[in-house]
Scaffold this motif. Structure first.
Motif, PDB file in Angstrom:
ATOM      1  N   TRP A   1      42.044  32.744  43.887  1.00  0.00           N
ATOM      2  CA  TRP A   1      40.787  33.153  44.491  1.00  0.00           C
ATOM      3  C   TRP A   1      39.707  32.072  44.358  1.00  0.00           C
ATOM      4  CZ3 TRP A   1      44.168  36.238  41.935  1.00  0.00           C
ATOM      5  CH2 TRP A   1      44.690  37.320  42.649  1.00  0.00           C
ATOM      6  N   HIS A   2      39.220  31.825  43.173  1.00  0.00           N
ATOM      7  CA  HIS A   2      38.078  30.928  42.990  1.00  0.00           C
ATOM      8  C   HIS A   2      38.463  29.632  42.285  1.00  0.00           C
ATOM      9  CE1 HIS A   2      35.791  34.957  43.061  1.00  0.00           C
ATOM     10  NE2 HIS A   2      35.634  34.373  44.238  1.00  0.00           N
ATOM     11  N   ARG A   3      39.557  29.055  42.667  1.00  0.00           N
ATOM     12  CA  ARG A   3      39.982  27.800  42.049  1.00  0.00           C
ATOM     13  C   ARG A   3      39.071  26.656  42.459  1.00  0.00           C
ATOM     14  NH1 ARG A   3      46.213  26.531  41.064  1.00  0.00           N
ATOM     15  NH2 ARG A   3      45.219  24.516  40.903  1.00  0.00           N
ATOM     16  N   ALA A   4      38.821  25.746  41.511  1.00  0.00           N
ATOM     17  CA  ALA A   4      38.006  24.573  41.817  1.00  0.00           C
ATOM     18  C   ALA A   4      38.818  23.524  42.571  1.00  0.00           C
ATOM     19  CB  ALA A   4      37.449  23.974  40.515  1.00  0.00           C
TER      20      ALA A   4
ATOM     21  N   MET B   1      31.174  35.210  35.562  1.00  0.00           N
ATOM     22  CA  MET B   1      32.595  35.435  35.292  1.00  0.00           C
ATOM     23  C   MET B   1      33.347  35.545  36.610  1.00  0.00           C
ATOM     24  SD  MET B   1      32.528  38.152  32.122  1.00  0.00           S
ATOM     25  CE  MET B   1      31.453  39.295  32.968  1.00  0.00           C
ATOM     26  N   THR B   2      34.567  35.104  36.597  1.00  0.00           N
ATOM     27  CA  THR B   2      35.371  35.186  37.808  1.00  0.00           C
ATOM     28  C   THR B   2      36.852  35.043  37.487  1.00  0.00           C
ATOM     29  OG1 THR B   2      35.578  34.324  40.055  1.00  0.00           O
ATOM     30  CG2 THR B   2      35.332  32.715  38.308  1.00  0.00           C
ATOM     31  N   ILE B   3      37.682  35.303  38.498  1.00  0.00           N
ATOM     32  CA  ILE B   3      39.135  35.209  38.375  1.00  0.00           C
ATOM     33  C   ILE B   3      39.611  34.009  39.182  1.00  0.00           C
ATOM     34  CG2 ILE B   3      41.327  36.364  38.854  1.00  0.00           C
ATOM     35  CD1 ILE B   3      39.834  39.029  38.559  1.00  0.00           C
ATOM     36  N   TYR B   4      40.437  33.178  38.576  1.00  0.00           N
ATOM     37  CA  TYR B   4      40.925  31.983  39.246  1.00  0.00           C
ATOM     38  C   TYR B   4      42.275  32.202  39.940  1.00  0.00           C
ATOM     39  CZ  TYR B   4      37.341  29.588  36.476  1.00  0.00           C
ATOM     40  OH  TYR B   4      36.161  29.198  35.917  1.00  0.00           O
ATOM     41  N   SER B   5      43.276  32.619  39.179  1.00  0.00           N
ATOM     42  CA  SER B   5      44.617  32.697  39.759  1.00  0.00           C
ATOM     43  C   SER B   5      45.508  33.658  39.002  1.00  0.00           C
ATOM     44  CB  SER B   5      45.266  31.302  39.791  1.00  0.00           C
ATOM     45  OG  SER B   5      45.238  30.719  38.503  1.00  0.00           O
ATOM     46  N   LEU B   6      46.599  34.060  39.661  1.00  0.00           N
ATOM     47  CA  LEU B   6      47.578  34.980  39.091  1.00  0.00           C
ATOM     48  C   LEU B   6      48.978  34.423  39.305  1.00  0.00           C
ATOM     49  CD1 LEU B   6      48.460  37.828  37.971  1.00  0.00           C
ATOM     50  CD2 LEU B   6      48.455  38.592  40.365  1.00  0.00           C
TER      51      LEU B   6
END
Length: 214
Positions: free
Chosen positions: A21-24, A1-6
């Motif tokens: 943060w963890h965008r592809a 699990m992770t957070i991509y964006s806000l």
């Protein structure tokens, strides 16, 4: 699990804040004039360097500025060796096909459409809080003043509504709402306050689901 964006949207439907943060895929800078100033440096189109600010080096320099010694025309100054050109770092993360302003409009459009659909099908007492696809999960928290906090995470992540509420009641109220230097509802600028950005980053990194490998 992770957070991509806000994303944070104001009551005028404009994106006023962005962080990822963890965008592809890296967000492509917004088209000039289609995004408020101060949303995020990563998605704001950088101005072209002014001609007067460009440093030129010519082999026909005739004066050594440090010593005042005249140098023969066509010879480089002995006290000023040529500076090797710096190669900008190449990112290995591919860039999104959409410009950020188009991306933000799509995100807000999805929220607006699903919110209206939920209200029409289930009544005013129901609210839209999240939806999931095979690639991501979108979470929404809306304040009484019309600000919408939107987060994209891994599709298997539990509801992040409580985290979005924490961001609002904590860093947002502290560094944005109570900051006299930030004009709320200005329709001209975002809220890219460095203290708010750092506090939000610390809050999300402290969560167990933040890790990309969890």
């Amino acid at each position: 699990m992770t957070i991509y964006s806000l994303y944070i949207f104001d009551r005028h439907c404009a994106c006023i804040y962005y962080q990822d943060w963890h965008r592809a895929q890296r967000p492509k800078p917004a088209v000039a004039g289609n995004l408020l100033q101060g949303v995020a440096r990563a998605v704001t189109q950088q101005p072209t360097t002014a001609l007067s600010q460009v440093e030129f080096t010519s082999p026909r320099n005739t004066l050594n500025y440090s010593s005042g010694v005249v140098v023969a025309i066509g010879e480089p100054s002995p006290a000023a060796p040529p500076i090797p050109a710096k190669t900008p770092p190449v990112s290995t993360v591919p860039m999104s096909k959409l410009s950020f302003d188009e991306e933000a409009k799509l995100v807000y459009g999805v929220i607006f459409s699903l919110k209206n659909m939920v209200q029409k099908l289930s009544g005013r007492d129901e609210s839209f809080v999240n939806y999931r696809t095979s690639g991501y999960k979108l979470h929404v928290f809306e304040t009484l003043t019309g600000y919408k906090f939107v987060m994209l995470t891994d599709p298997v992540t539990d509801s992040m509504r409580f985290v979005l509420r924490q961001i609002y009641t904590g860093p947002f109220l502290e560094y944005v709402v109570r900051n006299p230097l930030i004009a709320m509802d200005s329709k001209e600028r975002g809220v890219d306050n460095e203290h708010f950005r750092q506090a939000t980053d610390r809050l999300l990194r402290s969560l167990s689901i933040f890790s990309k490998n969890s």
